[in-house]
Structures are given as C-alpha cells and as structure tokens.
Design an enzyme around this catalytic site. Structure first.
Site, mmCIF file in Angstrom:
data_model
loop_
_atom_site.group_PDB
_atom_site.id
_atom_site.type_symbol
_atom_site.label_atom_id
_atom_site.label_comp_id
_atom_site.label_asym_id
_atom_site.label_seq_id
_atom_site.Cartn_x
_atom_site.Cartn_y
_atom_site.Cartn_z
ATOM 1 N N THR A 193 -1.175 0.973 2.031
ATOM 2 C CA THR A 193 -0.455 2.238 1.802
ATOM 3 C C THR A 193 -0.686 3.120 0.409
ATOM 4 O OG1 THR A 193 1.142 1.160 3.080
ATOM 5 C CG2 THR A 193 1.970 2.908 1.720
ATOM 6 N N VAL A 240 5.496 -8.963 0.425
ATOM 7 C CA VAL A 240 6.304 -9.796 0.561
ATOM 8 C C VAL A 240 5.634 -11.354 -0.220
ATOM 9 C CG1 VAL A 240 5.656 -11.168 2.835
ATOM 10 C CG2 VAL A 240 7.980 -11.418 2.045
ATOM 11 N N ASP A 241 4.290 -11.204 -0.303
ATOM 12 C CA ASP A 241 3.417 -12.197 -0.998
ATOM 13 C C ASP A 241 3.514 -12.252 -2.553
ATOM 14 O OD1 ASP A 241 2.452 -12.601 1.589
ATOM 15 O OD2 ASP A 241 0.400 -11.819 1.374
ATOM 16 N N GLY A 248 0.784 -15.441 2.465
ATOM 17 C CA GLY A 248 0.500 -15.517 1.300
ATOM 18 C C GLY A 248 -0.995 -15.463 1.735
ATOM 19 N N ILE A 255 11.037 -14.572 8.751
ATOM 20 C CA ILE A 255 11.186 -14.236 7.381
ATOM 21 C C ILE A 255 10.738 -12.826 7.205
ATOM 22 C CG2 ILE A 255 10.109 -14.710 5.062
ATOM 23 C CD1 ILE A 255 9.477 -17.532 5.983
ATOM 24 N N ARG A 256 9.835 -12.391 7.675
ATOM 25 C CA ARG A 256 9.517 -10.944 7.581
ATOM 26 C C ARG A 256 10.638 -10.174 7.952
ATOM 27 N NH1 ARG A 256 4.020 -9.983 6.598
ATOM 28 N NH2 ARG A 256 2.764 -11.696 6.998
HETATM 29 P P1 ATP Z 1 0.609 -5.162 4.324
HETATM 30 O O1 ATP Z 1 0.636 -5.707 3.001
HETATM 31 O O2 ATP Z 1 1.767 -5.133 5.376
HETATM 32 O O3 ATP Z 1 -0.862 -4.870 4.806
HETATM 33 P P2 ATP Z 1 -0.327 -2.490 3.767
HETATM 34 O O4 ATP Z 1 0.406 -1.377 2.978
HETATM 35 O O5 ATP Z 1 -1.431 -2.799 3.158
HETATM 36 O O6 ATP Z 1 0.945 -3.389 4.027
HETATM 37 P P3 ATP Z 1 -1.925 -1.498 6.034
HETATM 38 O O7 ATP Z 1 -1.421 -1.671 7.406
HETATM 39 O O8 ATP Z 1 -2.714 -2.295 5.530
HETATM 40 O O9 ATP Z 1 -0.420 -2.120 5.267
HETATM 41 O O10 ATP Z 1 -1.805 0.106 5.723
HETATM 42 C C1 ATP Z 1 -0.890 0.809 5.681
HETATM 43 C C2 ATP Z 1 -1.541 2.008 5.823
HETATM 44 O O11 ATP Z 1 -2.377 2.675 4.912
HETATM 45 C C3 ATP Z 1 -2.297 2.568 7.113
HETATM 46 O O12 ATP Z 1 -1.681 3.601 7.505
HETATM 47 C C4 ATP Z 1 -3.712 2.476 6.787
HETATM 48 O O13 ATP Z 1 -4.311 3.575 7.649
HETATM 49 C C5 ATP Z 1 -3.620 2.761 5.468
HETATM 50 N N1 ATP Z 1 -4.780 2.327 4.577
HETATM 51 C C6 ATP Z 1 -5.185 1.111 4.763
HETATM 52 N N2 ATP Z 1 -6.076 0.843 3.635
HETATM 53 C C7 ATP Z 1 -6.323 2.037 3.232
HETATM 54 C C8 ATP Z 1 -7.296 2.630 2.090
HETATM 55 N N3 ATP Z 1 -8.310 1.735 1.563
HETATM 56 N N4 ATP Z 1 -7.412 4.042 1.948
HETATM 57 C C9 ATP Z 1 -6.500 4.916 2.427
HETATM 58 N N5 ATP Z 1 -5.633 4.435 3.465
HETATM 59 C C10 ATP Z 1 -5.548 3.287 3.739
#
Ligand code: ATP
Ligand code: MG
Length: 447
Positions: free
Chosen positions: A181, A208-209, A253, A362-363
């Site tokens: 994100t 959460v990690d 984790g 948990i989540r």
């Molecule tokens: P989590 O820890 O649950 O994975 P996260 O924010 O990393 O949280 P993701 O599903 O991995 O969740 O990514 C969330 C959003 O960010 C998605 O819509 C994805 O398309 C976008 N995203 C992921 N990686 C990238 C990146 N490298 N550049 C731009 N957008 C990204």
C-alpha cells in the site's frame, strides 16, 4: 548508519491559514500545545558524556501534532480514506479517529471512504465511495476487520487511481496499509506531482507482523500477541493432557518473528520458537526434531510456535505472487506437523500432536485497549499532518513519540528480530531451546 537516513518531510506549500483548533485553555496560552516546526525528536537516543557535535537533519525526526498555521481551508477539504491488504486489529479505530478528528477538530464535513482498497478507485469495479461522518463510524472500533473493506491488487493502475482522485476532487488521501500500500501511495504521489495537483498523501502503517523499519511498534501487534497467548495456553493444555502431547501453533510473521518471540515471552509455556531470522535444521544430531524428541522423552509434552515465514527458503519451489504482488508462501505449519508425525512414527514413539493455525482469528479481531489508544492517536496525528499540507509521510511511533517519517525511508528496509539481540536472547531464556539448532560438521559448515 543513522547518518544515512533521510528524515526530511515534504510539504505542499506555504501554510497561511490559522488552525481552528484551540489548544491549552488551562494555561490561557492558546498556542502552547501547537507543535512548532523546530520540534524534533532524536532518533538515536544513546548519548555519551561530554560535548556533543551538533545534530544533523539525518539524526532528528519531525514531531507529529497540530500546527498553528495550516495549508488547507477546512471548509474546502474533501478527504479520502482507503484500507488495503490483509486485515489487522485496529483498522476501524484508525478510520474512526481520522473521521472524528477531521469533523470535530477541523470542521471538515466531506469525507469519502474508498471501498475495497485501491480497486475502489477503478471504475471497472463500480464499488462507489461511501460518505463518512462521526455517526457512521461511532461503533466501528468495537468490530474487527475494516469498515471500508480491503483488497489486494489494483495499486499498479496509478493513472486511473489519480483520475478518480481528481474526479472526486480529493485534497488529501489517507492510505491504511502495509508495504505494498505504501509503495502504491508513493506512486500515486508521483503521479499527482506530475499533474501539478496539491493533494496530501498520508500513510498509516499497517503490519501485524511489526516489521516496518524505524517504527517501534505497529498497530494491531499488541492485540495479535494477546490473542496468540490465549491460543498457546490452549495448545499447552492440550499437550499436557495427552500422552506425549505436542502443541504446534503457527502465528503471523512473513519475514519477522516478532509475534512468535513476544508470544513465547508472554506465555512462558513455549519450548521452541521457530522464526525466519534464525536458521535451523530439522534432522541431524543438532536439528530441531532431535531436540523435540529429547524434550518429549524427558517432559512428555511440548509447545512449539512457528512463524509463517520460517523455512520458506527450503519450502518454496515455484515463486508465485498474489494479487498484491506478495510472494505466496508454503504452509510451514502443516509441513512441520507432517514431519514431526513421521519422525516419531519412525521412532515408534507415541505422540499426540494438535496443530492450531489461529491467523484469521487474530487478524480479524477487534483491537485491544492498548491498540485502540494507539490507533486513535495515529489517526489524529495523520489528520494534523494532512491539514498542514505535509505529504508522502507515514505516521509512526518512535521512542514513544508520534512522528512524521518519509514513506520512502520507512519502506526501504524491514525490521527483523536480531538473532544477536536481547529480544531473541530473552526468548531463548524463556523457552530453553538451544541457541542454534544447526548441525555443524568437520568443515565448520552447517549442513
Ligand atoms: P499486507 O501486509 O497485508 O500485504 P499490503 O499493503 O502490503 O499489506 P498488498 O495486498 O500487498 O497489501 O498491497 C496493497 C495494495 O498495494 C494493492 O492494491 C497492490 O496492488 C498495491 N501494491 C503492492 N505492491 C506495490 C508496489 N510495489 N507498487 C505499487 N503498488 C503496490
Ligand atoms: Mg503486502
């Protein structure tokens, strides 16, 4: 190391509007509690006796909080909130706090909730936006999950996302989410800058990690440990009540074993903690199974916590990605369950293994009071930063203070359990597991 860190926070422009927030009425000094631009926090708090060299910008972090002069005129503000990625306790508390701070403190009455993550911006999904106000979010902190819905994917369609942001006329966007994100937030910020728009992008770090770098603790982590401790108590009871009972608990984790280590420290009923940062052999004279057998023979029960990211270097054969671009992990929990069962069957030792994977329980749990307090304060700090026209930043807790951290700095590295550090040393003391369960051979190499 600290010298190389970039803590500079970007701003959209000059702040010329007087904040509507009235501070310290007790002292009668109305500006007493505003945070000023020369208020910083030392990143590295270690000091040596004697004269100190002047602090560099790379050693100090900007304090979060309301500024006396703000960038946006509250009556003209349209704010957006989006939550992406996996669930984590406390997301609703953050949403609620952002809405209430915007509404009550600044008088912002146009607040849009984007549904189902970045996909909510894409016209093809037709999710629509939901209008938020204090009434709508009044009770959501009592619920787990996210009131706005979340999703993976969609984040790479930056052009379309910014088109939607322009159509909505958003002046500020709060992105609640993890690493992916926040990468997406920076891409959106770049596109916004290219289009010469003045929109504040504020990240609220969700993991959460607890593996965001620089930030001392991420929201939801405390609740996760709380819940995991309950599960370990159940696993321990099952194990103690059975013939050679083994309780195996998998916790979150992916890259960092903080939940596993903290749960072991809190419960004191765990005999083995297996985390991604500390390599171990399964088989062999100094392997995990050998030590587990010793424990079973001597004490007739054992409790094991494994972090989901442990052993992935050995288990992942084909590298597949999920919709968010995350590497799909092999299930180390069921793998260990099967290997332990096979090992003792071959040795003709009766065991009774109970495997528990509480990850989704948990989540999706509501935040505990410690996390609720934390989320409430994160949300407030995020609003103050946005109203001041600050951008490309993440709100974080560092040395017990809320601060502004550049997104790019926070996502450039990850936070890991240091196998040589005192958290892991204390974890080893709590479990009595060997410091290293790796077979060393004649050539000194682990095999
Ligand atoms: P989590 O820890 O649950 O994975 P996260 O924010 O990393 O949280 P993701 O599903 O991995 O969740 O990514 C969330 C959003 O960010 C998605 O819509 C994805 O398309 C976008 N995203 C992921 N990686 C990238 C990146 N490298 N550049 C731009 N957008 C990204
Ligand atoms: Mg991710």
């Amino acid at each position: 190391m600290a010298d190389a860190i970039d803590f500079t926070i970007e701003e959209l422009g000059k702040r010329s509007i007087k904040s509507p927030i009235a501070m310290s009425t007790v002292r009668g000094d109305m500006i007493a509690n505003y945070v000023t631009d020369d208020q910083f926090l030392r990143y590295n708090t270690e000091v040596k006796v004697g004269p100190q060299p002047p602090l560099k910008r790379s050693q100090i972090i900007e304090c979060a909080g309301p500024r006396e002069m703000i960038y946006f005129t509250p009556a003209h503000v349209h704010a957006g909130i989006v939550s992406c990625g996996g669930l984590c306790p406390g997301i609703n508390d953050v949403i609620r706090s952002i809405v209430r701070c915007l509404w009550y403190r600044y008088g912002v009455k146009r607040i849009s909730g984007i549904q189902y993550g970045y996909k909510g911006f894409l016209p093809e999904y037709q999710f629509g936006v939901t209008q938020l106000d204090p009434d709508k979010v009044d009770e959501i902190h009592k619920l787990g999950g996210t009131y706005l819905g979340s999703a993976r994917g969609g984040g790479k369609e930056v052009g379309k996302i910014v088109d939607a942001i322009e159509q909505l006329n958003l002046n500020m966007l709060f992105t609640i989410g993890g690493d992916g994100t926040q990468h997406g937030t920076l891409d959106i910020a770049d596109e916004i800058e290219k289009r010469h728009l003045k929109i504040a992008l504020i990240g609220i770090p969700k993991t959460v990690d607890n593996d965001f770098s620089l930030i001392q603790k991420s929201f939801g982590f405390d609740t996760a440990v709380d819940k995991a401790v309950e599960v370990v108590a159940a696993a321990h009871m099952e194990a103690r009540s059975a013939i050679n009972g083994i309780g195996l608990v998998k916790v979150m984790g992916r890259e960092s074993g903080f939940i596993a280590a903290h749960t072991a420290l809190a419960s004191h009923e765990v005999n083995f903690v297996l985390i991604p940062e500390v390599p171990f052999n399964l088989e062999g004279y100094n392997g995990f199974l050998t030590h587990l057998e010793k424990r079973i023979v001597s004490r007739h029960h054992a409790v094991i916590i494994v972090a989901e990211g442990a052993m992935q270097d050995q288990l992942i054969t084909d590298k597949q990605l999920d919709a968010g671009g995350n590497l799909k992990y092999a299930d180390v929990g069921t793998y260990l369950r099967d290997r332990i069962t096979k090992y003792f069957a071959e040795k003709k030792i009766e065991i009774n293994l109970k495997y528990i994977d509480p990850s989704y329980i948990i989540r999706s749990a509501p935040a505990n009071p410690a996390d609720s307090i934390y989320c409430e304060r994160l949300g407030n700090a995020a609003v103050h930063a946005a109203m001041a026209g600050k951008t490309r930043l993440i709100i974080g807790l560092v040395n017990n203070e809320f601060v502004h951290l550049p997104i790019k700095t926070v996502i450039s590295t990850r936070n890991h359990v240091d196998p040589e550090g005192n958290l892991w040393r204390d974890t080893l003391d709590a479990t009595h597991q060997p410091a290293l369960m790796v077979n060393q051979f004649g050539d000194g190499k682990a095999k």
